[in-house]
Structures are given as structure tokens and as C-alpha cells.
Motif scaffolding. Structure first.
Motif, PDB file in Angstrom:
ATOM      1  N   SER A 383       0.847  -1.182   0.000  1.00 57.96           N
ATOM      2  CA  SER A 383       0.000   0.000   0.000  1.00 57.96           C
ATOM      3  C   SER A 383       0.885   1.236   0.000  1.00 57.96           C
ATOM      4  O   SER A 383       2.041   1.192   0.436  1.00 57.96           O
ATOM      5  CB  SER A 383      -0.938   0.006   1.198  1.00 57.96           C
ATOM      6  N   TYR A 384       0.330   2.345  -0.442  1.00 60.50           N
ATOM      7  CA  TYR A 384       1.115   3.523  -0.812  1.00 60.50           C
ATOM      8  C   TYR A 384       0.579   4.757  -0.105  1.00 60.50           C
ATOM      9  O   TYR A 384      -0.595   5.090  -0.246  1.00 60.50           O
ATOM     10  CB  TYR A 384       1.027   3.697  -2.326  1.00 60.50           C
ATOM     11  N   LYS A 385       1.444   5.412   0.669  1.00 60.28           N
ATOM     12  CA  LYS A 385       1.106   6.694   1.274  1.00 60.28           C
ATOM     13  C   LYS A 385       2.231   7.673   0.963  1.00 60.28           C
ATOM     14  O   LYS A 385       3.286   7.650   1.599  1.00 60.28           O
ATOM     15  CB  LYS A 385       0.923   6.566   2.782  1.00 60.28           C
ATOM     16  N   PRO A 386       2.049   8.538  -0.044  1.00 58.29           N
ATOM     17  CA  PRO A 386       3.108   9.493  -0.389  1.00 58.29           C
ATOM     18  C   PRO A 386       3.404  10.440   0.771  1.00 58.29           C
ATOM     19  O   PRO A 386       2.592  10.641   1.676  1.00 58.29           O
ATOM     20  CB  PRO A 386       2.519  10.251  -1.586  1.00 58.29           C
ATOM     21  N   TYR A 387       4.580  11.038   0.708  1.00 52.39           N
ATOM     22  CA  TYR A 387       4.955  12.036   1.705  1.00 52.39           C
ATOM     23  C   TYR A 387       3.966  13.211   1.707  1.00 52.39           C
ATOM     24  O   TYR A 387       3.424  13.580   0.666  1.00 52.39           O
ATOM     25  CB  TYR A 387       6.356  12.560   1.415  1.00 52.39           C
ATOM     26  N   GLN A 388       3.758  13.768   2.877  1.00 55.52           N
ATOM     27  CA  GLN A 388       2.906  14.955   3.090  1.00 55.52           C
ATOM     28  C   GLN A 388       1.472  14.723   2.597  1.00 55.52           C
ATOM     29  O   GLN A 388       0.807  15.651   2.140  1.00 55.52           O
ATOM     30  CB  GLN A 388       3.472  16.224   2.403  1.00 55.52           C
ATOM     31  N   SER A 389       0.996  13.505   2.662  1.00 54.24           N
ATOM     32  CA  SER A 389      -0.358  13.200   2.180  1.00 54.24           C
ATOM     33  C   SER A 389      -1.268  12.860   3.352  1.00 54.24           C
ATOM     34  O   SER A 389      -0.812  12.452   4.419  1.00 54.24           O
ATOM     35  CB  SER A 389      -0.320  12.017   1.202  1.00 54.24           C
ATOM     36  N   SER A 390      -2.549  13.024   3.127  1.00 61.02           N
ATOM     37  CA  SER A 390      -3.542  12.603   4.113  1.00 61.02           C
ATOM     38  C   SER A 390      -4.848  12.331   3.389  1.00 61.02           C
ATOM     39  O   SER A 390      -5.011  12.660   2.217  1.00 61.02           O
ATOM     40  CB  SER A 390      -3.731  13.675   5.205  1.00 61.02           C
ATOM     41  N   GLY A 391      -5.777  11.743   4.102  1.00 57.65           N
ATOM     42  CA  GLY A 391      -7.072  11.387   3.519  1.00 57.65           C
ATOM     43  C   GLY A 391      -7.465   9.991   3.950  1.00 57.65           C
ATOM     44  O   GLY A 391      -6.598   9.114   4.074  1.00 57.65           O
ATOM     45  N   GLU A 392      -8.743   9.750   4.181  1.00 55.34           N
ATOM     46  CA  GLU A 392      -9.218   8.491   4.759  1.00 55.34           C
ATOM     47  C   GLU A 392      -8.323   8.144   5.953  1.00 55.34           C
ATOM     48  O   GLU A 392      -7.707   7.083   6.031  1.00 55.34           O
ATOM     49  CB  GLU A 392      -9.213   7.373   3.710  1.00 55.34           C
ATOM     50  N   ASP A 393      -8.282   9.070   6.887  1.00 58.71           N
ATOM     51  CA  ASP A 393      -7.308   9.035   7.975  1.00 58.71           C
ATOM     52  C   ASP A 393      -7.198   7.677   8.660  1.00 58.71           C
ATOM     53  O   ASP A 393      -8.199   7.107   9.111  1.00 58.71           O
ATOM     54  CB  ASP A 393      -7.675  10.083   9.028  1.00 58.71           C
ATOM     55  N   GLY A 403      -8.117  -7.844   9.845  1.00 60.71           N
ATOM     56  CA  GLY A 403      -7.372  -9.017   9.411  1.00 60.71           C
ATOM     57  C   GLY A 403      -6.656  -8.910   8.085  1.00 60.71           C
ATOM     58  O   GLY A 403      -6.242  -9.933   7.534  1.00 60.71           O
ATOM     59  N   ILE A 404      -6.485  -7.694   7.547  1.00 65.42           N
ATOM     60  CA  ILE A 404      -5.764  -7.518   6.284  1.00 65.42           C
ATOM     61  C   ILE A 404      -4.355  -7.042   6.604  1.00 65.42           C
ATOM     62  O   ILE A 404      -4.176  -5.932   7.124  1.00 65.42           O
ATOM     63  CB  ILE A 404      -6.478  -6.508   5.368  1.00 65.42           C
ATOM     64  N   PRO A 405      -3.327  -7.841   6.338  1.00 63.04           N
ATOM     65  CA  PRO A 405      -1.953  -7.405   6.627  1.00 63.04           C
ATOM     66  C   PRO A 405      -1.498  -6.367   5.608  1.00 63.04           C
ATOM     67  O   PRO A 405      -1.621  -6.559   4.407  1.00 63.04           O
ATOM     68  CB  PRO A 405      -1.143  -8.705   6.507  1.00 63.04           C
ATOM     69  N   ILE A 406      -0.978  -5.259   6.093  1.00 67.43           N
ATOM     70  CA  ILE A 406      -0.615  -4.118   5.253  1.00 67.43           C
ATOM     71  C   ILE A 406       0.884  -3.861   5.331  1.00 67.43           C
ATOM     72  O   ILE A 406       1.465  -3.885   6.419  1.00 67.43           O
ATOM     73  CB  ILE A 406      -1.368  -2.848   5.702  1.00 67.43           C
ATOM     74  N   GLU A 407       1.500  -3.624   4.193  1.00 71.46           N
ATOM     75  CA  GLU A 407       2.890  -3.153   4.139  1.00 71.46           C
ATOM     76  C   GLU A 407       2.858  -1.766   3.512  1.00 71.46           C
ATOM     77  O   GLU A 407       2.751  -1.615   2.292  1.00 71.46           O
ATOM     78  CB  GLU A 407       3.757  -4.103   3.322  1.00 71.46           C
ATOM     79  N   LEU A 408       2.911  -0.748   4.364  1.00 75.46           N
ATOM     80  CA  LEU A 408       2.739   0.634   3.949  1.00 75.46           C
ATOM     81  C   LEU A 408       4.087   1.251   3.587  1.00 75.46           C
ATOM     82  O   LEU A 408       5.070   1.075   4.302  1.00 75.46           O
ATOM     83  CB  LEU A 408       2.083   1.433   5.069  1.00 75.46           C
ATOM     84  N   SER A 409       4.108   1.987   2.470  1.00 76.13           N
ATOM     85  CA  SER A 409       5.358   2.547   1.975  1.00 76.13           C
ATOM     86  C   SER A 409       5.116   3.933   1.389  1.00 76.13           C
ATOM     87  O   SER A 409       4.032   4.212   0.870  1.00 76.13           O
ATOM     88  CB  SER A 409       5.956   1.630   0.904  1.00 76.13           C
ATOM     89  N   PRO A 410       6.157   4.797   1.412  1.00 74.33           N
ATOM     90  CA  PRO A 410       6.031   6.096   0.742  1.00 74.33           C
ATOM     91  C   PRO A 410       6.327   6.006  -0.748  1.00 74.33           C
ATOM     92  O   PRO A 410       6.302   7.026  -1.434  1.00 74.33           O
ATOM     93  CB  PRO A 410       7.096   6.933   1.452  1.00 74.33           C
ATOM     94  N   ASN A 411       6.614   4.821  -1.237  1.00 78.17           N
ATOM     95  CA  ASN A 411       6.959   4.612  -2.642  1.00 78.17           C
ATOM     96  C   ASN A 411       5.856   3.828  -3.349  1.00 78.17           C
ATOM     97  O   ASN A 411       5.345   2.837  -2.809  1.00 78.17           O
ATOM     98  CB  ASN A 411       8.280   3.847  -2.758  1.00 78.17           C
TER      99      ASN A 411
END
Length: 660
Positions: A383-393, A403-411
Motif C-alpha cells: 500500500s502507498y502513502k506518499p509524503y505529506q499526504s492525508s485522507g481516509e485518515d 485481518g488484512i496485513p498491510i505493508e505501507l510505503s512512501p513509494n
């Protein structure tokens, strides 16, 4: 601390053997060798943060001896962060060196700490006004003091900016507050922290600890993009505390997911530093002791290399820890209150209060240390969260709690077999083209209704013609399947779930397919839409207006979503809300329940005939017989899977291993 004691005894015995020979030969006595710290645990380091008021009190030898004895009797630790400044309160050079020396004599590594804060009022935090010359001077003074005494210094998580003084307003000009604060804090980082620290001590490693409210960082000047690379390393606030009564409403899964996000922001070895140094947990807003243990466990399940306990006071105070409200107290839970109490070693002095927070922490860390060595590196849905971003907090943490395993990245997860994109991805100006790239490469992309809404009129229509109408609908009944005569209810006949408010999405029939839908008064509304593009598949997941309502959906709905999202994932969890899955690249995984009751779960493993071992008992779990449900029309070409039934106790976790 047994290990440290052994080190001290060994050093003392060696000195006793060598001293007579040295003196008889007329040689000068060798300088005392400080005992080297031994790891407190096999799979991580443990540290305690000491706030400046406690640091100053410890400069009294009797106080130090008394408090160190109680803390070390309850808890193994190999490091402390000794704070030299907080809210205009400075430790003196003499106090710092005295306390530092006493810890080092006991084999404890000592680093420095600074909290750049001004106290605050009315429950709100007070930060420096970086347009105020006096505040700038005090900031630099605190940094120089710490760098003078330590080769490693951590900034507690108040290095942000909330002031709106007349000077700030004038300096901001036409910029947004976010942009002004980001640009200001980059300069402050260099001019008032890094530059002065390196000038005093060129060897010093400056670490910035980022707190848990990462969705909103840019609004107060915290910069995960540039600032995180300026410092010698970063650190992670993993305090999630109680998810209901605290004002931030942070979900339990965040203690894990935020470590994974920061690891991807500052990987080990990047910029010559140690990357993300560890996680940090406090005892605040803990209504039952299991919640404290869960934060420690989840931080370390994310493979944090160090855990810092905030702070010295609760780890040593002469006060017993309270269990809190624990309706599950008679069940065999992961935090075993009776075993923790029985493990406590009394001081032998009259009035011993019994086990405190220090023993609760120590017992919890000893337990998780036995399991961490079994686990590989964490894996999850990209999953993707760019720098300086927000939304669906903080949506990723709610998804983790179902139960959904997430690997969050800025890329952006280029060429990931499956990518999950939420509203913050709209911050990337190239996001539509990047989605197309993955789809044309034959990959699968899931986007949320929040991202769809943010991309309307920005090119998403070139992939699929689905739009958010702006209307909302309350849904109570849910079905899956598509095509004439197909579909089945996803509702739980044993549970009357409340209506959940969703945005209404409009789509063209047969261009997109409604895989899962809600029904209200004879009208259907898409919950999961499928659209083929190039060689790939794009899914749109309609998210509830309140992400917490994911917990109010029938279990059948979330399970069906996971069947598509985790089609080829090694393990899939079918469970009620607030049960999480942590998966690893060596075939191990952890199921953890944050629920107050015993919970039955189903585990679906990729492959036919695979086996499942419960690592707590060492026994194989018996596979379930195939249910024979004829659903090939729904999931063509789905790989074979093997199903297992399991159960998890309240506020507990179990480690499993997949075997061929």
C-alpha cells in the motif's frame, strides 16, 4: 539483571586475580574497564527513557541505588536515554555525568534525550515559536548540552510547530501553514539542531523520534520526506493506548503498521545510518494491563530492533501495577496476570509493593522474545502513502484490525502483484499513469472510493467510468456474486448488524461488475467493483463514511473482500472485527485478537495439502474438509487452498508455521 551481574562479577574476579601480580612488579594499575552491556533479550534491545526531572533526582546516589534496584529487579534493559532538557528545565553538567557514570558502571549503555517543548496549557502541547529569538537560543542550548555529553541523542516527539504568533503570521506570508512549517522546520533541523550538535561533537548521532499521528504531520512541520533523511536515524512512536477513550482513537494495529511504514521511509543502512531505530511505548490511558502488553508485542512483531519504555518513573516507582478491568481474567490469555505476579522477585524489604509496571513490561518482553526468533521478515499487501499526504485518515489501521496485513510505503508499489491504494495516493501527480502501468503489466490494483473521489476529473476516467455521486446510502443487507441467478447473502443470521453509511458510486453495467453489493429497498449499491484494463484488473472498494464502521459490517462481507484482495497471499484470515494477521516471508504468521471474548477463526492457506503447526503447542492443526461450495463462477482460476479452524483467546496471539 542477572546477565549484567554476571558481567560485573566476571570483571571483579579478573581484577582480583591480576591485581597482586601487577602490584608486585611495580607496574601501574590499569584503568578501570567499564563492563560492556549485554543484550537484555535475544531478538531486540530494551531501553528506558528518563525524563529530565527524574534524571536530576537520580543524581542523588541513594535515590539512584534505590530506583535502579527496583527497576532492574523487575525488567531486563541494556540502555537508557537520559534526558537533559524539557520545557525550560535543564540538567547540569555534573548531574548528567554523575548519573551517566553510575549507569555505565552497571553495564548499561547511556544515550542522551531532549524534549523541545514549552509545556503548553489547557491540555494542549506547547511548542517553541521558532520566530522567537529566545526560543531559538534555548533550543540550540539544549542541543549543545546533550551533544557535549553523548554520542547518541534522541529528540522526543515534540519537535513540531504549532505557534501562530504575530511573528509567525508575518513570516508565513502567502504560504499555507503546512508549507511554512515544513520549510521552517527543515531549516531549524539544520541550523538549531544538527549543525550545533555536530559542531560540539562530530561523532554524535542525532535521532528524531516521530509520533503516532503521522497522517497529520505536514500540518505542524514534521517532514517524513526530507527531514527524516537529514537526521542520522529516526524512531517510532508506537503508543496506541486505548482505541476508544483517548482523543486520537488510534487503532491497535497501528503499533505494528507504523513501524513498517517508517522502516520503508528510512531503511537500515540508508544515508549511512541505522534507519528506523525502534519503537516507543508509554503506560498512559491503559485501562487494562493487556493493552500495554499488546503495544509492546505489536511493536516487536513489526521487527523493531529496539523497544523504548517511557518512562523511568513507572518502571521503578514503589507502587503495584493494577490489572484493570479484565472480564477474561480466568481464561488462558497471552498476558497471564497470575504468572506475571508469580514471576516477581520481592526485594525482601518490609513494605515491598509487589510487581509494578516494570514487571508487567519485563514479563511481556520475555514472552515475545521467545516467539520473535521464529518469525521472518514481515510481508503484507503493498500500500502507498506518499509524503505529506492525508485522507481516509488511518484507514490502513482499521483494515489491519479486520485481518488484512498491510505493508505501507512512501513509494508507489510498481509491478506489485497486488496493490492497495487509498485516498492519500492522490497526492502523487503521476498516480493515474502509475496505476495504468501496473494494470498494463497484468497486475491487480485495488483503489478505495476515497481515492476514486479524489481522482475524479484528473484522469481516472481514462481507466474506468465510475464516479462518486455525492449521495450517501445506509446499507444493512449485503450479497456477493454477479450474473443472472447468482449471488448469496453475506449477512450473519445470528447477528443483526446496524446500517452502515456508504458513498454511492455510479457505474455502467457490464463495463464494471458488482462483485459485492449492498441492497436497500430493492436497489443495489456496489461495495466491490471489478473492471478489466489491459491485462490487469482494477477493483474499487467502497469504504464506509466512518472507517470504524468496518467493524459493523457482517463478517461475510470482509471475508469476501479478502478473498479477492488476498487471492494469492500465503495466508488469509476469516474472523470477526478486531482480529489481526501478521505474516512473514518464512511461512510463519501470527493471529492476534484484540477482542474481549474467545473467538473462532478460519485460516486459509495457499496450496493443496499444506500443513499448519501451532508453534505454542508444537502440534499440527487438523485441516477442514472442503465445503464443496460451487463458486467457480465467482472466482475463475483461483488457486487451491487448504482451510483450518482455530480459536484465539481474548487479547491474545498465536504463532503458526505453514509446512509443506
Amino acid at each position: 539483571m542477572i546477565r549484567v551481574t554476571r558481567t560485573l562479577l566476571g570483571a571483579a574476579a579478573l581484577c582480583a586475580l591480576l591485581a597482586p601480580a601487577a602490584l608486585s612488579s611495580g607496574a601501574q594499575a590499569a584503568p578501570a574497564v567499564k563492563p560492556q552491556p549485554l543484550p537484555a533479550y535475544r531478538n531486540f534491545h530494551a531501553a528506558i527513557y528518563i525524563a529530565v526531572n527524574n534524571a536530576k533526582e537520580l543524581a542523588d546516589k541513594a535515590t539512584f541505588d534505590r530506583e535502579f534496584e527496583r527497576a532492574s529487579r523487575q525488567l531486563h534493559f541494556d540502555k537508557v536515554y537520559l534526558e537533559v532538557y524539557r520545557s525550560s528545565n535543564f540538567a547540569t553538567d555534573a548531574e548528567i555525568e554523575r548519573v551517566k557514570g553510575w549507569f555505565e558502571e552497571r553495564g548499561i549503555t547511556v544515550a542522551g534525550g531532549i524534549t523541545l517543548a514549552t509545556g503548553g496549557e489547557g491540555g494542549q502541547f506547547g511548542t517553541f515559536d521558532y520566530e522567537n529569538p529566545a526560543h531559538r537560543a534555548e533550543c540550540e542550548k539544549a542541543v549543545r548540552l546533550a551533544a557535549k555529553h553523548f554520542d547518541e541523542v534522541i529528540l522526543d516527539d515534540f519537535f513540531f510547530y504549532t505557534s501562530k504568533s504575530p511573528a509567525d503570521i508575518a513570516a508565513k506570508g502567502d504560504r499555507s501553514w503546512s508549507q511554512y512549517r515544513l520549510e521552517t522546520m527543515r531549516k531549524v533541523s539544520q541550523d538549531l539542531v544538527l549543525g550545533p550538535a555536530k559542531a560540539v561533537n562530530p561523532k554524535v548521532r542525532m535521532i528524531i523520534k516521530y509520533p503516532n499521528w503521522y497522517e497529520h504531520f505536514q500540518g505542524t512541520g514534521y517532514d517524513l520526506e526530507k527531514q527524516s533523511q537529514m537526521f542520522d536515524g529516526i524512531y517510532t512512536g508506537t503508543e496506541t493506548r486505548d482505541p476508544v477513550v483517548t482523543d486520537q482513537l488510534l487503532q491497535q494495529y497501528e503499533s505494528y503498521s507504523i513501524v513498517r511504514y517508517y522502516d520503508n521511509i528510512r531503511p537500515k543502512g540508508s544515508n549511512g545510518g541505522k534507519g528506523n531505530g525502534g519503537g516507543w511505548v508509554d503506560t498512559f490511558s491503559t485501562l487494562y494491563v493487556d493493552r500495554y502488553a499488546e503495544q509492546l508485542w505489536d511493536t516487536l512483531l513489526a521487527k523493531a530492533p529496539e523497544i523504548t519504555l517511557f518512562n523511568w518513573r513507572p518502571m521503578n516507582e514503589a507502587k503495584a501495577v493494577e490489572p484493570g478491568e479484565r472480564p477474561w481474567k480466568d481464561k488462558a490469555t497471552s498476558f497471564d496476570w497470575k504468572a506475571m505476579v508469580a514471576s516477581y522477585k520481592p526485594s525482601g524489604q518490609a513494605g515491598d509493593p509487589g510487581p509494578g509496571w516494570g514487571r508487567a513490561a519485563g514479563w511481556s518482553l520475555e514472552k515475545i522474545d521467545k516467539d520473535l526468533g521464529l518469525l521472518g521478515q514481515p510481508i503484507g499487501i503493498a500500500s502507498y502513502k506518499p509524503y505529506q499526504s492525508s485522507g481516509e485518515d488511518f484507514l490502513h489501521n482499521y483494515l489491519g484490525n479486520i485481518g488484512i496485513p498491510i505493508e505501507l510505503s512512501p513509494n508507489f508499489p510498481k509491478n506489485a502483484d497486488v496493490a492497495l491504494l487509498t485516498q492519500p495516493a492522490a497526492k502523487d501527480p503521476k498516480i493515474v499513469e502509475e496505476i495504468k502501468g501496473n494494470l498494463l503489466a497484468g497486475k491487480t490494483v485495488f483503489i478505495t472510493s476515497g481515492l476514486l473521489n479524489a481522482l475524479q476529473g484528473k484522469g481516472i476516467e481514462d481507466i474506468l467510468e465510475v464516479r462518486d455521486t455525492g449521495r450517501k446510502v445506509a446499507l444493512h443487507d449485503f450479497l456477493n456474486g454477479y450474473g443472472a441467478g447468482n449471488g448469496e447473502s453475506l449477512n450473519d443470521p445470528k447477528r443483526d448488524n446496524p446500517p452502515v453509511l456508504f458513498p454511492e458510486l455510479a457505474f455502467y453495467t457490464n463495463d464494471s461488475w458488482g462483485i459485492i453489493r449492498g441492497v436497500a429497498n430493492a436497489k443495489g449499491f456496489p461495495i466491490l467493483l471489478m473492471n478489466r484494463y489491459g491485462g490487469g484488473v482494477l477493483y474499487v472498494i467502497t469504504m464506509p463514511e466512518n472507517p470504524g464502521d468496518l467493524y459493523n459490517l457482517p463478517q461475510g462481507v470482509t471475508t469476501e473482500i479478502k478473498r479477492y484482495l488476498q487471492r494469492d497471499f500465503p495466508v488469509r484470515l476469516d474472523a470477526p472485527d478486531r482480529v489481526s494477521l501478521f505474516a512473514y516471508d518464512n511461512g510463519t504468521f501470527v493471529v492476534q485478537s484484540f477482542r474481549d471474548d474467545d473467538t473462532d477463526v478460519n485460516l486459509s492457506l495457499l496450496g493443496a495439502g499444506v500443513k499448519l503447526r501451532d508453534m505454542a503447542t508444537g502440534k499440527l492443526v487438523e485441516a477442514k474438509a472442503p465445503d464443496g461450495k460451487a463458486d467457480a463462477w465467482r472466482r475463475q482460476g483461483v488457486p487451491a487452498r487448504t482451510e483450518f479452524a482455530a480459536a484465539v483467546a481474548p487479547h491474545s496471539y498465536t504463532v503458526y508455521r505453514i509446512e509443506k
